[in-house]
Design an enzyme around this catalytic site. Structure first.
Site, PDB file in Angstrom:
ATOM      1  N   ASP A 259      -9.394  15.901  -8.004  1.00 10.13           N
ATOM      2  CA  ASP A 259     -10.725  15.335  -8.083  1.00 10.13           C
ATOM      3  C   ASP A 259     -11.489  16.354  -9.153  1.00 10.13           C
ATOM      4  O   ASP A 259     -12.596  16.330  -9.254  1.00 10.13           O
ATOM      5  CB  ASP A 259     -11.339  15.826  -6.613  1.00 10.13           C
ATOM      6  CG  ASP A 259     -12.783  15.261  -6.499  1.00 10.13           C
ATOM      7  OD1 ASP A 259     -12.816  14.275  -6.931  1.00 10.13           O
ATOM      8  OD2 ASP A 259     -13.638  16.231  -6.180  1.00 10.13           O
ATOM      9  N   GLU A 264     -13.239  17.833 -17.874  1.00  7.05           N
ATOM     10  CA  GLU A 264     -14.070  17.072 -17.141  1.00  7.05           C
ATOM     11  C   GLU A 264     -15.674  16.719 -17.467  1.00  7.05           C
ATOM     12  O   GLU A 264     -16.037  15.798 -17.361  1.00  7.05           O
ATOM     13  CB  GLU A 264     -14.026  17.195 -15.569  1.00  7.05           C
ATOM     14  CG  GLU A 264     -14.806  18.187 -15.021  1.00  7.05           C
ATOM     15  CD  GLU A 264     -14.887  18.463 -13.410  1.00  7.05           C
ATOM     16  OE1 GLU A 264     -13.608  18.437 -12.958  1.00  7.05           O
ATOM     17  OE2 GLU A 264     -15.794  18.282 -13.027  1.00  7.05           O
TER      18      GLU A 264
END
Ligand code: COI
Length: 331
Positions: A259, A264
């Site tokens: 996740d 990111e």
């Protein structure tokens, strides 16, 4: 009293409006923009700033904020790994975070992903979408047959352990700072190496502090069982993703749910439909049947967002009154 908030998303607005109703004596200003040296002046005249961003809180941004007279900074999230604390200290900042907004949100997501990997829902859903309703070869494994290694037994790790117990899995845990109750239950192993050697699946719940950087790398992976399942909902920098990809390629890692991703920022929470990902690794990971990629959404529930807004604004008010909120960060 005036509070200025950065990076306010549309989904936070109901919680913010609710907080404003409960605090009519506080004037709230906000922007969707993140705190940068350029946007710092938007907070001029405010008593505190409320922020959430994955972009670094650099010395330049903090200095710019201090220059417009704001040295109270309340984060709407838990992670403080992207704050330049040396600069914050030098500039006399008060900082708070929201250490507990909904540990269940994150723990649930991690265990949902672990169950999905074990039951191979990704390839099965893909088959069903193509109207192939045959069972084989997409056979699953049962949670109760797994020894699950939980690394990090803070608020989130402990919720994950409760969920695992509900499934009937065998739980083993490791934490540098053991929890008394879990110790009494005998859940801890003596070292990470012991956990690696015994666990069929490993899920991480530790912060992305420098000492945990690339905790999962080729050496630690080599110590794990063949066909280990990995889950990371904590911080991208806990894993050397190249080593994880090598582990997936060799079959040492049978399945992986992520996740969070070290790279990111600027990638997650953006719409890439119809466009090529700037990072081929993420495209490769997403394409795999045995990898589940979610874009840092473990925290993302109505309850968590509500808590993040309410607790951070309450802390901002406390700082503005010269008080130290319980969630002030010590540095
Ligand atoms: C945190 O609270 O630090 C998180 O990782 C969730 C964030 C994306 C809001």
């Amino acid at each position: 009293m005036k509070i200025f908030a950065y990076g306010i998303r549309d989904d936070e607005k109901p919680a913010l409006e609710d907080w404003e109703k409960k605090n009519p004596d506080v004037t709230v200003g906000y922007t969707q923009e993140l705190l940068t040296p350029e946007t710092a002046q938007l907070a001029k005249g405010s008593d505190s700033a409320v922020v959430y961003q994955q972009l670094d809180y650099t010395k330049e941004s903090l200095t710019a904020l201090a220059e417009v007279g704001v040295t109270n900074l309340s984060l709407r999230n838990v992670g403080t790994d992207n704050i330049d604390f040396d600069a914050a200290k030098e500039l006399g900042f008060n900082v708070s975070n929201v250490p507990v907004y909904s540990p269940n949100a994150i723990a649930e997501h991690s265990m949902i992903q672990l169950s999905r990997l074990l039951r191979r829902t990704k390839p099965m859903d893909a088959k069903v979408a193509k109207h192939d309703l045959r069972w084989a070869p997409t056979i699953g494994r049962e949670m109760r047959m797994q020894t699950v290694g939980v690394i990090g037994t803070g608020n989130i790790g402990r919720k994950a352990i409760n969920i695992l117990k509900g499934f009937g899995a065998k739980v083993i845990a490791y934490d540098k700072f053991p929890n008394k109750e879990l110790q009494e239950e005998g859940l801890y192993v003596d070292s990470l190496d012991d956990l690696y050697a015994q666990a069929d699946a490993i899920s991480l719940y530790v912060p992305g502090v420098p000492e945990n950087h690339h905790l999962i790398n080729k050496d630690s992976i080599a110590k794990m069982k063949d066909g280990v399942v990995l889950v990371n909902v904590s911080r991208g920098n806990l894993m050397d993703i190249d080593d994880v990809i090598d582990g997936l390629n060799s079959g040492k890692i049978s399945d992986f749910a992520m996740d969070v991703y070290e790279e990111e920022v600027g990638l997650f929470n953006e719409d890439w439909s119809g466009k090529e990902f700037p990072d081929p690794k993420i495209a490769d990971l997403i394409a795999r049947d045995n990898v589940l990629v979610t874009p840092h959404i473990a925290f993302y529930t109505t309850k968590a967002v509500d808590e993040m807004v309410h607790q951070s604004f309450d802390a901002a008010v406390a700082f503005a009154k010269g008080e130290t909120p319980a969630i002030a960060v010590k540095f």
